[in-house]
Design a protein around this motif. Sequence first.
Motif, short mmCIF file in Angstrom:
data_model
loop_
_atom_site.label_atom_id
_atom_site.label_comp_id
_atom_site.label_asym_id
_atom_site.label_seq_id
_atom_site.Cartn_x
_atom_site.Cartn_y
_atom_site.Cartn_z
N PRO A 93 -25.76 -17.45 19.10
CA PRO A 93 -25.11 -16.15 18.94
C PRO A 93 -23.60 -16.29 18.95
O PRO A 93 -23.06 -17.33 19.32
N PRO A 94 -22.91 -15.23 18.58
CA PRO A 94 -21.45 -15.25 18.55
C PRO A 94 -20.85 -14.89 19.90
O PRO A 94 -20.20 -13.86 20.05
N TRP A 95 -21.07 -15.73 20.90
CA TRP A 95 -20.52 -15.44 22.22
C TRP A 95 -19.75 -16.65 22.75
O TRP A 95 -20.00 -17.78 22.39
N THR A 96 -18.81 -16.34 23.62
CA THR A 96 -18.01 -17.38 24.26
C THR A 96 -18.77 -17.89 25.48
O THR A 96 -19.82 -17.34 25.84
N THR A 97 -18.23 -18.89 26.13
CA THR A 97 -18.87 -19.42 27.34
C THR A 97 -18.93 -18.37 28.45
O THR A 97 -19.74 -18.48 29.35
N VAL A 138 -18.24 -11.25 23.24
CA VAL A 138 -18.60 -11.18 21.83
C VAL A 138 -17.47 -10.48 21.08
O VAL A 138 -17.12 -9.34 21.41
N PRO A 139 -16.87 -11.14 20.07
CA PRO A 139 -15.82 -10.49 19.29
C PRO A 139 -16.36 -9.25 18.58
O PRO A 139 -17.55 -9.18 18.25
N SER A 173 -16.11 -11.41 10.97
CA SER A 173 -15.44 -12.69 10.70
C SER A 173 -15.31 -13.54 11.96
O SER A 173 -15.66 -14.72 11.98
N ALA A 174 -14.82 -12.94 13.03
CA ALA A 174 -14.67 -13.68 14.30
C ALA A 174 -16.03 -14.09 14.85
O ALA A 174 -16.19 -15.21 15.37
N GLN A 175 -17.02 -13.23 14.75
CA GLN A 175 -18.37 -13.58 15.23
C GLN A 175 -18.95 -14.73 14.44
O GLN A 175 -19.55 -15.65 15.01
N CYS A 176 -18.78 -14.70 13.13
CA CYS A 176 -19.33 -15.76 12.28
C CYS A 176 -18.69 -17.11 12.62
O CYS A 176 -19.38 -18.11 12.79
N TRP A 191 -24.37 -8.40 18.56
CA TRP A 191 -24.34 -9.56 17.68
C TRP A 191 -24.55 -9.11 16.24
O TRP A 191 -25.52 -8.41 15.93
N LEU A 192 -23.69 -9.55 15.34
CA LEU A 192 -23.84 -9.22 13.93
C LEU A 192 -24.54 -10.34 13.16
O LEU A 192 -24.90 -10.15 12.00
#
Length: 146
Positions: free
Chosen positions: A39-43, A47-48, A52-55, A119-120
């Motif tokens: 997923p598009p997550w940091t440690t 989640v942005p 674009s940032a998530q991808c 999440w996108l």
Amino acid sequence: MTFAIEPIDPADLPESSPAYTHGTLVLGAQRTLYISGQPPWTTKGDVPPDFSAQCRLAWENVKTVLIGAGMTLDNLAKVTIYLSDRRHRELNSRIRHEVLGDHRPAITIIITGIYDDAWLLEIEAVAVAPDLTAAPNTENGMSRPL
């Protein structure tokens, strides 16, 4: 046998694009890595807000798992990308091409509901490599930066 990941694009099928291949033939692999959906997550679990940032973050998470196994983006044989909305297709394609460059693994893109509403997208993958003694020795375990 020499290790190779080769695109397979039979003439009897529509022409594939520079970003994907109809099939991927793996020769001489002795290690296979199955990467869970990233997923598009940091440690810290952040989640942005934008696609674009998530991808880019989801691809960075894929890269991190690859590095953990002594592999690079060039070892990807199969990638499945789950998109939350069809409107993200073109931007997803552009970013994927930036990340992978000329490397063309087999790709599947599925438009579906995602586990977390924030999440996108989510990216899962399969990577292959020769034995550890033949693994590439590149800076940060990558043959190309994201």
